[in-house]
Design a protein around this motif. Structure first.
Motif, PDB file in Angstrom:
ATOM      1  N   PHE A  91       0.960  -1.077   0.031  1.00 49.81           N
ATOM      2  CA  PHE A  91       0.040   0.138  -0.058  1.00 49.81           C
ATOM      3  C   PHE A  91       0.781   1.277  -0.137  1.00 49.81           C
ATOM      4  CE2 PHE A  91      -2.393  -3.382   2.139  1.00 49.81           C
ATOM      5  CZ  PHE A  91      -3.520  -3.281   1.329  1.00 49.81           C
ATOM      6  N   THR A  92       0.717   2.052  -1.002  1.00 47.09           N
ATOM      7  CA  THR A  92       1.583   3.238  -0.966  1.00 47.09           C
ATOM      8  C   THR A  92       0.634   4.497  -0.801  1.00 47.09           C
ATOM      9  OG1 THR A  92       1.301   3.753  -3.487  1.00 47.09           O
ATOM     10  CG2 THR A  92       2.991   2.404  -2.624  1.00 47.09           C
ATOM     11  N   VAL A  93       0.930   5.500  -0.027  1.00 46.35           N
ATOM     12  CA  VAL A  93       0.171   6.580   0.523  1.00 46.35           C
ATOM     13  C   VAL A  93       0.751   7.733  -0.024  1.00 46.35           C
ATOM     14  CG1 VAL A  93      -1.030   7.752   2.081  1.00 46.35           C
ATOM     15  CG2 VAL A  93      -0.842   5.134   2.284  1.00 46.35           C
ATOM     16  N   GLY A  94       0.256   8.580  -1.069  1.00 50.29           N
ATOM     17  CA  GLY A  94       1.205   9.719  -1.293  1.00 50.29           C
ATOM     18  C   GLY A  94       0.411  10.682  -2.602  1.00 50.29           C
ATOM     19  N   GLY A  95       1.128  11.488  -3.237  1.00 51.03           N
ATOM     20  CA  GLY A  95       0.722  12.093  -4.240  1.00 51.03           C
ATOM     21  C   GLY A  95       1.129  11.862  -5.439  1.00 51.03           C
ATOM     22  N   ASP A  96       1.092  12.870  -6.620  1.00 52.89           N
ATOM     23  CA  ASP A  96       1.365  12.214  -8.116  1.00 52.89           C
ATOM     24  C   ASP A  96       2.804  11.541  -8.167  1.00 52.89           C
ATOM     25  OD1 ASP A  96       2.562  14.639  -7.442  1.00 52.89           O
ATOM     26  OD2 ASP A  96       2.182  15.357  -9.581  1.00 52.89           O
ATOM     27  N   GLY A  97       3.957  12.120  -7.543  1.00 53.54           N
ATOM     28  CA  GLY A  97       5.041  11.608  -7.480  1.00 53.54           C
ATOM     29  C   GLY A  97       4.909  10.089  -7.031  1.00 53.54           C
ATOM     30  N   THR A  98       4.311   9.826  -5.825  1.00 64.85           N
ATOM     31  CA  THR A  98       4.355   8.623  -5.141  1.00 64.85           C
ATOM     32  C   THR A  98       3.773   7.587  -6.173  1.00 64.85           C
ATOM     33  OG1 THR A  98       4.283   9.797  -2.949  1.00 64.85           O
ATOM     34  CG2 THR A  98       3.532   7.240  -3.166  1.00 64.85           C
ATOM     35  N   LEU A  99       2.502   8.314  -6.786  1.00 66.73           N
ATOM     36  CA  LEU A  99       1.688   7.301  -7.778  1.00 66.73           C
ATOM     37  C   LEU A  99       2.427   6.966  -9.116  1.00 66.73           C
ATOM     38  CD1 LEU A  99      -1.755   9.195  -7.780  1.00 66.73           C
ATOM     39  CD2 LEU A  99      -1.204   7.046  -6.579  1.00 66.73           C
ATOM     40  N   ARG A 100       3.367   8.031  -9.653  1.00 68.17           N
ATOM     41  CA  ARG A 100       4.367   7.543 -10.769  1.00 68.17           C
ATOM     42  C   ARG A 100       5.228   6.513 -10.185  1.00 68.17           C
ATOM     43  NH1 ARG A 100       3.995  13.298 -11.589  1.00 68.17           N
ATOM     44  NH2 ARG A 100       5.944  13.445 -10.261  1.00 68.17           N
ATOM     45  N   GLY A 101       5.815   6.457  -8.925  1.00 72.03           N
ATOM     46  CA  GLY A 101       6.556   5.622  -8.320  1.00 72.03           C
ATOM     47  C   GLY A 101       5.790   4.098  -8.219  1.00 72.03           C
ATOM     48  N   ALA A 102       4.640   4.013  -7.784  1.00 75.85           N
ATOM     49  CA  ALA A 102       3.838   3.164  -7.707  1.00 75.85           C
ATOM     50  C   ALA A 102       3.816   2.520  -8.854  1.00 75.85           C
ATOM     51  CB  ALA A 102       2.638   3.297  -6.823  1.00 75.85           C
ATOM     52  N   HIS A 103       3.431   3.178 -10.102  1.00 78.48           N
ATOM     53  CA  HIS A 103       3.178   2.536 -11.438  1.00 78.48           C
ATOM     54  C   HIS A 103       4.545   1.683 -11.727  1.00 78.48           C
ATOM     55  CE1 HIS A 103       1.339   2.222 -15.404  1.00 78.48           C
ATOM     56  NE2 HIS A 103       2.286   2.891 -15.703  1.00 78.48           N
ATOM     57  N   ALA A 104       5.769   2.464 -11.510  1.00 79.88           N
ATOM     58  CA  ALA A 104       7.078   1.930 -11.925  1.00 79.88           C
ATOM     59  C   ALA A 104       7.452   0.798 -11.211  1.00 79.88           C
ATOM     60  CB  ALA A 104       8.292   3.071 -11.582  1.00 79.88           C
TER      61      ALA A 104
END
Length: 437
Positions: free
Chosen positions: A170-183
Motif C-alpha cells: 500500500f502506497t500513500v502519497g501524491g502524484d510523485g508517489t503514484l508515478r513511483g507505484a506505477h514503476a
C-alpha cells in the motif's frame, strides 16, 4: 449494440482469478458488474446511448465475495511518501485495522521514510504494524512511518519486496508517489510476480485527476479559514489595512478558492489558473479598500509565477520549484500603493506548514477510514496498479496511469470559480487596471 466506452479507459488490472472465499461476514459485497458513471449529465448520457456508445465508468471500491490472496499466507507493507498532509496516520491505522480485524492478517510491515525505506542502501528496519501500535496515532499529525521525496530504483524496491515476502504493498502519497507505484508495478510485471500495488491518494491540494476529493483537503480549508479570519482582524483594525494570506496550491487553486468561499471577508483570490499583474491586483484591492476600508487577499503558492524572475528547477519529486509569491506580493503591493500616493498597512500570514502538520478533522478522518478499508479490499481481490478514490460520493478504483495522466485544475468557467468571483466581487481580469468582470 454498444461500442467500446468513450473517454478515458478505467479498466483495472488484477493478478488473476479470485478463487478464495472472503472471510468477511455480515458484509454486503460489491456487485462487480456495476459501475460509477464518469459523466453524469443526462444530455451527455442520452447522446452517448443514441450513438451506441457505452458510457465510461469506474469500478466500485469495496469488499468482494471472492478474493485473490489467501489471508493466512499473505504479507503486506505500507509506505508513506511526499509532503505531510492531515490524515496520513488515519490511513495507516485504517489499513492495519481492516487487514487485522476483517481478514485476520497480522503481518504488516511499515516501511520508513518513503520509498527510500524500500531500498537496501537507505533502508531502515521496517516497523511491524499492529492494531495496538497504531490505535492512537490518528490523534496526531504527520506520519509515524516518516516520509521522503524523490524516486528510487523500482528494481531495488521489488528486490526488497521479494526478499521480505511482501505480496501486497500500500502506497500513500501524491502524484510523485503514484508515478513511483506505477514503476513498481511495471517491474513486478516484468518479473511475472504476484505482487499487488494499491495506492491511496494523498494531496492536500486536491489536484489528482478523476478523484473528486482527497483526504486532508477539508482540514486544510478549515485551517485556512482561521488564517483568513486573522487577516481580516488585522486588516480591518488599521487604516487602509491589507491582510495577505498565502495558502497551499502548487498548480491548482482549490484550497484558495474554497477558503475564499468559506470566509466572505476575502476580497481578492489569486490562483495558478488565472494570470494577474500587480497593477491589476492593486487596482482591485484599492476599490475594495475605498468601499470597506480594508481588503483581505488570498494567494495560492503557485499563482503569479510569471511575475517572478529566476531559473526553473525541479524538486526531488520532479515538480517545478515555485518562487515565493507571498513575500513578493508582501513587498510589491505597498510599493505599488505608494506610487499611487497611498500608504497601506499590510500584514502577511503564511500558515502552510502549520496546516500540513495538523491531525485530520472529523470529515477527513471519516474519508481516511473509508479509503483505507477500500484499499485493503482492492488489494485482497488482487487489484493492482490502482488508486482508490471517490467520485460522485462513491468510492472507486482508478487506474494509476489515468490518475497521473494530468493534473486536476480549477475550471475558470465552472461553478466554483464563478462563485468565487461573485462572492469576492473581484474582476475576472486582474491583468488590467480596468474592471471587466
Amino acid at each position: 449494440m454498444t461500442t467500446r466506452p468513450e473517454g478515458p479507459d478505467f479498466a483495472i488490472d488484477d493478478l488473476g482469478p479470485c478463487e478464495v472465499a472472503s472471510p468477511l461476514r455480515g458484509t454486503s459485497f460489491i456487485d462487480v458488474s456495476k459501475r460509477v458513471l464518469f459523466r453524469g449529465d443526462v444530455h451527455e448520457l442520452r447522446e452517448q446511448f443514441d450513438a451506441g456508445i457505452d458510457p465510461a465508468g469506474f469500478e466500485y471500491a469495496g469488499p468482494r465475495e471472492r478474493i485473490f490472496f489467501d489471508p493466512e499466507s499473505v504479507r503486506c507493507g505500507i509506505v508513506t511518501c511526499g509532503g505531510l498532509c492531515p490524515g496520513l496516520n488515519d490511513v495507516i491505522r485504517s489499513i492495519v485495522f481492516c487487514l487485522h480485524g476483517k481478514y485476520g492478517i497480522d503481518r504488516v510491515s511499515g516501511f520508513r521514510f518513503g520509498y527510500a525505506g524500500l531500498v537496501e542502501r537507505d533502508a531502515v528496519t521496517p516497523i511491524e504494524l499492529t492494531p495496538r501500535r497504531v490505535s492512537q496515532i490518528h490523534e496526531v499529525g504527520g506520519t509515524v512511518l516518516g516520509s521522503s521525496r524523490g524516486p528510487q530504483p523500482a528494481g531495488d524496491i521489488v528486490d526488497t519486496l521479494e526478499r521480505l515476502g511482501i505480496q501486497l504493498l500500500f502506497t500513500v502519497g501524491g502524484d510523485g508517489t503514484l508515478r513511483g507505484a506505477h514503476a513498481i508495478v511495471e517491474e513486478v510485471r516484468r518479473r511475472s510476480l504476484d505482487i499487488a500495488v494499491v495506492a491511496v491518494p494523498k494531496t492536500i491540494d486536491n489536484d489528482i485527476s478523476y478523484i473528486d476529493t482527497s483526504f486532508g483537503f477539508d482540514t486544510a480549508v478549515e485551517a485556512a479559514r482561521q488564517a483568513t479570519r486573522a487577516a481580516y482582524v488585522e486588516a480591518s483594525c488599521h487604516r487602509n489595512g491589507i491582510g495577505l494570506v498565502k495558502l497551499m496550491g502548487r498548480d491548482s487553486g482549490f484550497i484558495a478558492s474554497f477558503a475564499a468561499l468559506a470566509d466572505s471577508q476575502v476580497g481578492v483570490c489569486l490562483i495558478p489558473e488565472v494570470d494577474f499583474t500587480v497593477d491589476g491586483l492593486v487596482h482591485a484591492a484599492a476599490e475594495r479598500i475605498e468601499r470597506d476600508g480594508y481588503v483581505v487577499i488570498v494567494v495560492a503558492e503557485g499563482a503569479g509565477q510569471e511575475l517572478l524572475a529566476g531559473p526553473t528547477s525541479l524538486d526531488a519529486s520532479g515538480n517545478r520549484r515555485h518562487a515565493d509569491i507571498g513575500s513578493y506580493l508582501r513587498d510589491a503591493i505597498p510599493e505599488s500603493f505608494r506610487a499611487r500616493g497611498t500608504t497601506v498597512s499590510l500584514k502577511y500570514i503564511d500558515p502552510s506548514y502549520m496546516i500540513r502538520s495538523l491531525p485530520a478533522n472529523a470529515r477527513d478522518a471519516n474519508l481516511c477510514l473509508r479509503l483505507g478499508h477500500a484499499a485493503v479490499h482492492a488489494g485482497m481481490a488482487g487489484k493492482t496498479d490502482v488508486v482508490v478514490g471517490s467520485w460522485r460520493r462513491r468510492l472507486t478504483h482508478v487506474p494509476i496511469a489515468q490518475a497521473i495522466s494530468s493534473r486536476k485544475k480549477v475550471d475558470i468557467d465552472g461553478y466554483l470559480w464563478q462563485t468565487v468571483l461573485s462572492v469576492t466581487g473581484q474582476p475576472a481580469d486582474l491583468c488590467s487596471t480596468v474592471v471587466t468582470g
